[in-house]
Design an enzyme around this catalytic site. Structure first.
Site, PDB file in Angstrom:
ATOM      1  N   GLY A 288       0.440  -0.729   0.196  1.00  0.00           N
ATOM      2  CA  GLY A 288       0.300  -0.111   0.143  1.00  0.00           C
ATOM      3  C   GLY A 288       0.728   0.731   0.235  1.00  0.00           C
ATOM      4  N   CYS A 289       0.521   2.261  -0.463  1.00  0.00           N
ATOM      5  CA  CYS A 289       1.049   3.548  -0.767  1.00  0.00           C
ATOM      6  C   CYS A 289       1.283   4.039   1.026  1.00  0.00           C
ATOM      7  CB  CYS A 289       0.079   4.311  -0.936  1.00  0.00           C
ATOM      8  SG  CYS A 289       1.817   5.717  -2.066  1.00  0.00           S
TER       9      CYS A 289
END
Lengths: 140, 408
Positions: free
Chosen positions: A50-51
């Site tokens: 995920g970022c």
């Protein structure tokens, strides 16, 4: 408990709050009850890409049901992770594969599952379903 | 407050600022990502598409002639804005990123040989680092990276040492998007020029905040986007010195950029058209011109004075919050503040601030090496524009206090 009744319980828990801050307070508190991933699994192999916030997820299979443990370095993310675990854990692979996550919309947290949110939760749901698929194939 | 800048009148020009999010008045502090647009810019785009739309440079008809004149006038306006010696040194691109890619690709082909280096700094945005890194990979060479210190200031001694390795190109940010540092680009350019090395300046964060004089800086290339300076998205500028642009091979091929075409051979158009393949974003260029005129009308001095006052006030107020750490404390700093509170994850803080109506940015700000340097997952970043107010800073401060109490 069935997935539907767990989702209804969660909707009921959130229904008493109108204010966003109260909702998020509840979410932060819920994060503290997350079934904690064992230290040995808290590795890059179990990291959901995920970022912004990091999520580690582990799955095991016993007596026809899938069990999830997890952790996150962000407390709001952890709260949502725990919501998903409450829904997905202790369910059969088939139930997990067919789950409808409409409850997130009803409690106003649907935005966290949008691809633009870049917090990895969409990938987390995919990963949970992937585990379910693998357990189904192995044990089906 | 600066007497020269009527902030409430300015706010009235920006429709997007007057809305509520989650039942709270919007406080827009994500200006380093993109600024809101004044009505004049929105109306300029609408006017173009309603009455002027046509393809430029080729048509003999009235609309095409009119749009061509407006388009080339905009090029002159931009040239004057950045003090370019010639308007044909202004190339229209999709934005800073495309401008950097154009130079990396085209100047790279002109200058680079196997084993040659390119020099950047460690505070670059990914878009002024990755194109150079990829170029270096292509030529089997290393990217040289000038260090910065704890305050976020470039180590000029290290920069000088790396220059002595004779890189073929230097690429540096004017202002860091993550830390706010204003780099001493004029000095850095002069240092590179002593060794005859051309310099590209990434001006994405500077064009809305400070006057640019490319001749005074003596930079070889200067890149920026319209959307970070009150203009439309999808349009930007590459300024390049004529001596380089003449020698560089075209970046993309197609219509507009050609002179004579046959199946045996094609000769290319003169500057600036050689670098503008295909139908350009005419509406975007006209909208950008309007945005730049809007900035000039308010005045860079007045804008900078107001933004610096906001920066100073916000910095002082933030420092009063227990456990708050600011990343980027260069003495020479633009109106960007990156911070963290205690060990609270930036995503958590940003999520709650959003619910209180405050738009800001969380994460690594496309500058992951900076976050690695400080050993943090990211920061929360507030960035100010000419329309922000001291009251909005107060709202931010109260919201951070409230969110932090919830998250600890």
């Amino acid at each position: 408990m069935s997935i539907e009744s767990i989702q209804q319980t969660i909707i009921d828990e959130f229904s008493s709050f109108d204010d966003w801050m109260d909702k998020y307070n509840l979410l932060i508190e819920m994060g503290k009850d997350t079934p904690m991933i064992e230290a040995q699994y808290k590795t890059n192999n179990h990291l959901i890409s995920g970022c912004q916030s990091r999520v580690w997820l582990h799955a095991s299979y016993r007596d026809g049901k899938v069990y999830f443990t997890a952790d996150s370095d962000a407390v709001i993310t952890k709260g949502i992770v725990n919501l998903l675990i409450r829904v997905f854990s202790e369910q059969t692979p088939d139930a997990i594969l067919n789950v409808d996550l409409g409850f997130l919309d009803k409690i106003g947290l649907k935005e966290h599952l949008s691809p633009t949110r870049s917090n990895g939760l969409l990938s987390m749901v995919k990963q949970m379903k992937m585990y379910a698929q693998v357990f189904k194939l192995k044990n089906g | 407050m600066n007497p020269n800048l009527d902030v409430s009148a300015i706010r009235a020009d920006f429709p997007a600022l007057h809305q509520q999010v989650f039942k709270k008045p919007l406080v827009y502090l994500d200006n380093a990502a993109t600024t809101q647009k004044p009505k004049v810019v929105i109306e300029r785009l609408q006017h173009y598409y309603e009455l002027e739309n046509s393809n430029i440079h080729r048509g003999v008809h009235h609309l095409s002639q009119q749009a061509t004149v407006a388009f080339e006038q905009a090029r002159k306006t931009i040239a004057e804005l950045v003090h370019a010696a010639n308007s044909y040194e202004i190339i229209f691109t999709r934005g800073t990123t495309e401008s950097v890619n154009l130079v990396a690709s085209s100047l790279g082909r002109l200058l680079m040989k196997k084993g040659d280096h390119v020099l950047v700094t460690a505070i670059e945005h990914h878009s002024n680092m990755v194109p150079w890194q990829q170029l270096c990979e292509q030529y089997d060479s290393n990217l040289l990276v000038a260090r910065f210190d704890q305050q976020g200031v470039i180590d000029l001694e290290h920069y000088q040492q790396l220059l002595e390795k004779r890189p073929k190109i230097v690429a540096i940010a004017h202002i860091s998007n993550a830390l706010g540092t204003i780099n001493p680009v004029k000095e850095m350019i002069s240092m590179a020029h002593k060794l005859d090395i051309p310099v590209l300046v990434d001006g994405a964060q500077s064009i809305a905040h400070c006057p640019i004089d490319v001749q005074d800086l003596d930079c070889d290339f200067y890149a920026f986007s319209a959307h970070k300076a009150y203009g439309p998205m999808g349009i930007g500028v590459l300024y390049g010195k004529e001596k380089w642009l003449e020698k560089m091979p075209p970046y993309q091929f197609g219509g507009e950029m050609v002179d004579q075409v046959s199946f045996e051979k094609t000769s290319f158009n003169c500057l600036p058209f050689k670098f503008e393949a295909g139908t350009p974003n005419v509406g975007g260029v006209l909208g950008m011109e309007t945005a730049m005129n809007y900035i000039l009308e308010k005045g860079y001095d007045a804008i900078a004075a107001h933004e610096n006052a906001l920066l100073a006030y916000a910095t002082q107020q933030l420092k009063n919050i227990e456990g708050l750490r600011i990343f980027g404390e260069s003495p020479n700093k633009a109106s960007v503040i990156s911070f963290l509170v205690h060990e609270i994850h930036p995503f958590d803080l940003g999520t709650l601030l959003d619910k209180m109506g405050i738009a800001l940015r969380t994460g690594h700000h496309c500058a992951q090496p900076i976050m690695d340097f400080y050993n943090i997952p990211g920061t929360v970043r507030a960035s100010f524009a000419m329309y922000n107010t001291f009251e909005e800073v107060d709202v931010l401060i109260q919201a951070i206090k409230k969110a932090s109490a919830m998250l600890r």
